[in-house]
Design an enzyme around this catalytic site. Sequence first.
Site, PDB file in Angstrom:
ATOM      1  N   ASN A  10       0.872  -1.177   0.000  1.00 42.40           N
ATOM      2  CA  ASN A  10       0.000   0.000   0.000  1.00 42.40           C
ATOM      3  C   ASN A  10       0.907   1.225   0.000  1.00 42.40           C
ATOM      4  OD1 ASN A  10      -1.754   2.081   0.516  1.00 42.40           O
ATOM      5  ND2 ASN A  10      -2.288   1.423   2.595  1.00 42.40           N
ATOM      6  N   TRP A  11       1.025   1.847  -1.169  1.00 47.65           N
ATOM      7  CA  TRP A  11       1.958   2.973  -1.287  1.00 47.65           C
ATOM      8  C   TRP A  11       1.399   4.251  -0.672  1.00 47.65           C
ATOM      9  CZ3 TRP A  11       4.335   2.672  -6.961  1.00 47.65           C
ATOM     10  CH2 TRP A  11       5.067   1.484  -7.073  1.00 47.65           C
ATOM     11  N   LYS A  12       0.142   4.239  -0.295  1.00 51.68           N
ATOM     12  CA  LYS A  12      -0.507   5.432   0.278  1.00 51.68           C
ATOM     13  C   LYS A  12      -0.266   6.636  -0.653  1.00 51.68           C
ATOM     14  CE  LYS A  12      -0.108   3.286   4.771  1.00 51.68           C
ATOM     15  NZ  LYS A  12       0.034   3.422   6.217  1.00 51.68           N
ATOM     16  N   HIS A  95      -9.415   1.247   5.065  1.00 56.23           N
ATOM     17  CA  HIS A  95      -8.139   1.436   5.774  1.00 56.23           C
ATOM     18  C   HIS A  95      -8.354   2.398   6.948  1.00 56.23           C
ATOM     19  CE1 HIS A  95      -4.014   2.636   6.621  1.00 56.23           C
ATOM     20  NE2 HIS A  95      -3.649   1.523   6.010  1.00 56.23           N
ATOM     21  N   GLU A  97      -6.695   4.785   8.013  1.00 55.71           N
ATOM     22  CA  GLU A  97      -6.470   6.199   7.695  1.00 55.71           C
ATOM     23  C   GLU A  97      -7.704   6.816   7.046  1.00 55.71           C
ATOM     24  OE1 GLU A  97      -2.802   5.615   5.551  1.00 55.71           O
ATOM     25  OE2 GLU A  97      -1.836   5.053   7.433  1.00 55.71           O
ATOM     26  N   GLU A 167      -5.260  -4.986  10.806  1.00 55.29           N
ATOM     27  CA  GLU A 167      -4.245  -3.949  10.993  1.00 55.29           C
ATOM     28  C   GLU A 167      -4.531  -3.185  12.282  1.00 55.29           C
ATOM     29  OE1 GLU A 167      -2.263  -2.769   7.048  1.00 55.29           O
ATOM     30  OE2 GLU A 167      -3.992  -1.484   7.315  1.00 55.29           O
ATOM     31  N   GLY A 173       2.684   2.176  10.844  1.00 58.75           N
ATOM     32  CA  GLY A 173       3.650   3.266  10.673  1.00 58.75           C
ATOM     33  C   GLY A 173       4.397   3.623  11.946  1.00 58.75           C
ATOM     34  N   SER A 214       3.634  -2.184  10.396  1.00 56.34           N
ATOM     35  CA  SER A 214       5.083  -2.253  10.632  1.00 56.34           C
ATOM     36  C   SER A 214       5.699  -3.598  10.253  1.00 56.34           C
ATOM     37  CB  SER A 214       5.406  -1.886  12.087  1.00 56.34           C
ATOM     38  OG  SER A 214       5.005  -0.546  12.351  1.00 56.34           O
ATOM     39  N   GLY A 235       2.884  -1.091   4.317  1.00 53.06           N
ATOM     40  CA  GLY A 235       2.903   0.332   3.986  1.00 53.06           C
ATOM     41  C   GLY A 235       4.328   0.789   3.720  1.00 53.06           C
ATOM     42  N   GLY A 236       4.968   1.354   4.734  1.00 55.93           N
ATOM     43  CA  GLY A 236       6.296   1.959   4.596  1.00 55.93           C
ATOM     44  C   GLY A 236       7.316   1.083   3.870  1.00 55.93           C
TER      45      GLY A 236
HETATM   46  P1  PGA Z   1       2.983   0.271   7.682  1.00 58.68           P
HETATM   47  O1  PGA Z   1       1.502   0.493   7.109  1.00 58.68           O
HETATM   48  O2  PGA Z   1       3.513  -0.997   7.060  1.00 58.68           O
HETATM   49  O3  PGA Z   1       3.748   1.485   7.260  1.00 58.68           O
HETATM   50  O4  PGA Z   1       2.865   0.155   9.169  1.00 58.68           O
HETATM   51  C1  PGA Z   1       0.618  -0.586   6.951  1.00 58.68           C
HETATM   52  C2  PGA Z   1      -0.683  -0.109   6.346  1.00 58.68           C
HETATM   53  O5  PGA Z   1      -1.127   0.998   6.674  1.00 58.68           O
HETATM   54  O6  PGA Z   1      -1.300  -0.807   5.530  1.00 58.68           O
END
Ligand code: PGA
Length: 252
Positions: A10-12, A95, A97, A167, A173, A214, A235-236
């Site tokens: 997930n590149w956000k 998600h 967010e 999640e 993050g 993470s 994500g990251g």
């Molecule tokens: P992260 O994000 O790997 O940066 O913790 C995961 C996500 O939001 O899907």
Amino acid sequence: MQRTPLVAGNWKMHKTVAEGLQLAKAMLPGLQALDGVESLICPPATALMPMSALLDGSGVALGAQNLHWEAEGAFTGELAPQMIAEFCSYVIIGHSERRAIFGESDQAVQRKLAAALDAGLAPILCVGESLQENEAGRAAEVLTSQLRAALSGVTLNKPGALVVAYEPIWAIGTGKAATPEDTNTLLRNVVRPTLAGLFGDEIAGGMRVLYGGSVKPDNAAAFFQQDEIDGALVGGASLTAPSFVGIAQAAQ
Ligand code: PGA
């Protein structure tokens, strides 16, 4: 029940089209060399069209990060399910967010999920408890309620039509991943039984449930060793080729 692991990036809100294509090209050899692991890239919407051309025939899947539930109309700034389905096979829904920053309610998540399925997309439904809920011992209750709300009225004819991503919000993050053992217990005792209650044992048993929060190359294998964890939503660590490919290799 044999489930093919899925490792999703997930590149956000990262990467222009040019940067994204460069990153995907750097990942492709490593992702294509995988055996028995499905990989998926979810870039920003602007990159979906060129990315679909790049990934066509590569075996690497393409997903979107969001959609709107209406088929068309006066919804400035939104993208309809069929617009996403032109390029993608997956879409991330709900998600944390989107729920926290953009005020997406359980009802909006449910509508989006149903619309994605109607358009032939496989939703990756995200659920997870906050730190406060976790500390209050309410994780199981929150997960059950989010799953039931998002999946109400949904019928599935095959397990591959839907993916669930657990999640925990406090792990996203933050560099503070949940433990693989705790995650596995929650998936076994709460997530999978809730899915079985909704769709029956066979569909629930074949459905992939990912962990997200993470995930890095150095902790990924410990998650994938757990029998209830069928991959990761990353994500990251999906923003560089070596780390994303490293995680996908750990799923092999
Ligand atoms: P992260 O994000 O790997 O940066 O913790 C995961 C996500 O939001 O899907």
